[in-house]
Scaffold this active site. Structure first.
Site, PDB file in Angstrom:
ATOM      1  N   HIS A   1       4.541   0.248   0.314  1.00  0.00           N
ATOM      2  CA  HIS A   1       5.344  -0.496   1.275  1.00  0.00           C
ATOM      3  C   HIS A   1       4.547  -1.647   1.927  1.00  0.00           C
ATOM      4  O   HIS A   1       3.479  -1.594   1.578  1.00  0.00           O
ATOM      5  CB  HIS A   1       6.138   0.432   2.219  1.00  0.00           C
TER       6      HIS A   1
ATOM      7  N   HIS B   1       0.819  -1.115  -0.044  1.00  0.00           N
ATOM      8  CA  HIS B   1      -0.003   0.111  -0.108  1.00  0.00           C
ATOM      9  C   HIS B   1       1.029   1.257   0.089  1.00  0.00           C
ATOM     10  O   HIS B   1       2.058   1.084   0.154  1.00  0.00           O
ATOM     11  CB  HIS B   1      -1.094  -0.024   1.270  1.00  0.00           C
TER      12      HIS B   1
ATOM     13  N   ASP C   1       0.448   4.789   2.069  1.00  0.00           N
ATOM     14  CA  ASP C   1      -0.485   5.169   3.282  1.00  0.00           C
ATOM     15  C   ASP C   1      -1.680   5.934   2.911  1.00  0.00           C
ATOM     16  O   ASP C   1      -1.569   6.960   2.320  1.00  0.00           O
ATOM     17  CB  ASP C   1       0.575   5.712   4.283  1.00  0.00           C
TER      18      ASP C   1
ATOM     19  N   ARG D   1       4.836   6.169  14.579  1.00  0.00           N
ATOM     20  CA  ARG D   1       4.798   6.589  13.185  1.00  0.00           C
ATOM     21  C   ARG D   1       4.148   8.040  13.124  1.00  0.00           C
ATOM     22  O   ARG D   1       3.162   8.201  14.020  1.00  0.00           O
ATOM     23  CB  ARG D   1       3.824   5.682  12.542  1.00  0.00           C
TER      24      ARG D   1
HETATM   25  C1  SIN Z   1       2.817   0.803   7.965  1.00  0.00           C
HETATM   26  O1  SIN Z   1       3.208   1.571   8.280  1.00  0.00           O
HETATM   27  O2  SIN Z   1       2.382   0.356   6.808  1.00  0.00           O
HETATM   28  C2  SIN Z   1       3.718  -0.575   8.906  1.00  0.00           C
HETATM   29  C3  SIN Z   1       5.152  -0.457   8.246  1.00  0.00           C
HETATM   30  C4  SIN Z   1       5.831  -1.415   9.089  1.00  0.00           C
HETATM   31  O3  SIN Z   1       5.400  -1.762  10.380  1.00  0.00           O
HETATM   32  O4  SIN Z   1       6.910  -1.417   8.959  1.00  0.00           O
END
Ligand code: SIN
Length: 282
Positions: free
Chosen positions: A258, A108, A110, A273
């Site tokens: 990612h 995806h 984000d 995050r």
């Molecule tokens: C995410 O923010 O999509 C997860 C990324 C991660 O946990 O490495």
């Protein structure tokens, strides 16, 4: 084809992670305030490499993490995810032996379902499993430019619907999120977007949120999306980042996707995050 990417910065050291994308960044301590000169190099490196991995870090205090994010723009609030106590700007990534899901397990960009999808995301990992828990990134400039010219022309001008209820409904219930008041975002974006800072074209569809190409019949849309998802996830466009404790990754959601790999159950992984608001894709 191996691209030659810029590594010439005065105030940071950048080491390319792979031929397509990614750079490890040294010589910056994100737990302290950074100078304007370092900020300017980081911003340029972000545009040059699409995802930066800040190495040799200590745990960044939450307020400092938020302050660093705000230097890139207004912060984005996640429509459904749990936030850190006392710091609503921080989304806590957390998987334990009791988790039913781990965040970001499918490819995806984000919250691409938002009208103004995030510019970028900064994640620092504070609790890492003994091994595993890598994050994969895929280069959406490369995914677009590797398509044939006639197919690129066909895609230019098409739009896609990005939805989220099928992903977010009930997703964070085990972490105390009550879903019924959530207005699940849904948006229409170009299938190929132009990066507002680099001017480069990038594929902008992903398996998590993109449900439909609007100008095609449902059967055509399903077939074209299958081709595009496979293209976006092609191994040649990917890197796989192995975290060391307190590494901070900063990825550009406008030109890379990612995916977090949940291969470490029953071990724990935790991070914080901060996400920066983006513009209307064009
Ligand atoms: C995410 O923010 O999509 C997860 C990324 C991660 O946990 O490495």
């Amino acid at each position: 084809m191996v691209q030659v990417r810029n590594t010439d910065y005065e105030n940071i050291t950048a080491t390319p992670y792979a031929p397509n994308l990614g750079a490890e960044i040294y010589g910056v301590d994100l737990s302290k305030s950074i100078s304007d000169a370092q900020f300017s190099d980081i911003r340029q490196a972000f545009l040059d490499h699409q995802v930066l991995f800040f190495k040799d870090q200590s745990e960044i205090p939450p307020a400092r993490h938020i302050e660093f994010g705000k230097r890139f723009g207004l912060l984005h609030s996640h429509p459904a995810a749990p936030t850190m106590k006392g710091f609503h700007e921080i989304f806590e990534i957390h998987a334990t032996k009791n988790s039913k899901i781990a965040n970001g397990e499918f490819w995806h960009s984000d919250v691409s379902c938002d009208e103004l999808p995030p510019l970028g995301t900064m994640l620092q990992i504070h609790i890492a499993p003994s091994c595993g828990g890598d994050t994969m990134f895929s280069d959406m400039y490369a995914a677009y430019s590797a398509l044939s010219k006639p197919f690129q022309e066909f895609l230019n001008g098409l739009t896609a619907t990005h939805e989220s209820e099928h992903i977010y409904a009930g997703r964070y219930a085990d972490r105390g999120v009550v879903d019924q008041d959530i207005d699940y975002p849904k948006a229409k974006h170009p299938v190929v977007r132009t990066h507002p800072d680099t001017g480069r074209k990038a594929l902008f569809v992903n398996r998590t949120f993109t449900t439909r190409i609007n100008e095609l019949s449902s059967q055509e849309s399903d077939s074209v999306l299958k081709v595009l998802f496979e293209q976006a996830e092609h191994v040649n466009h990917q890197i796989r980042f192995r975290w060391s404790l307190n590494d901070m990754a900063f990825w550009d959601n406008r030109c890379c996707m990612h995916r977090a790999v949940w291969d470490y159950w029953p071990e724990e992984r935790k991070g914080r995050r901060v996400t920066i608001k983006g513009d209307q894709p064009f």
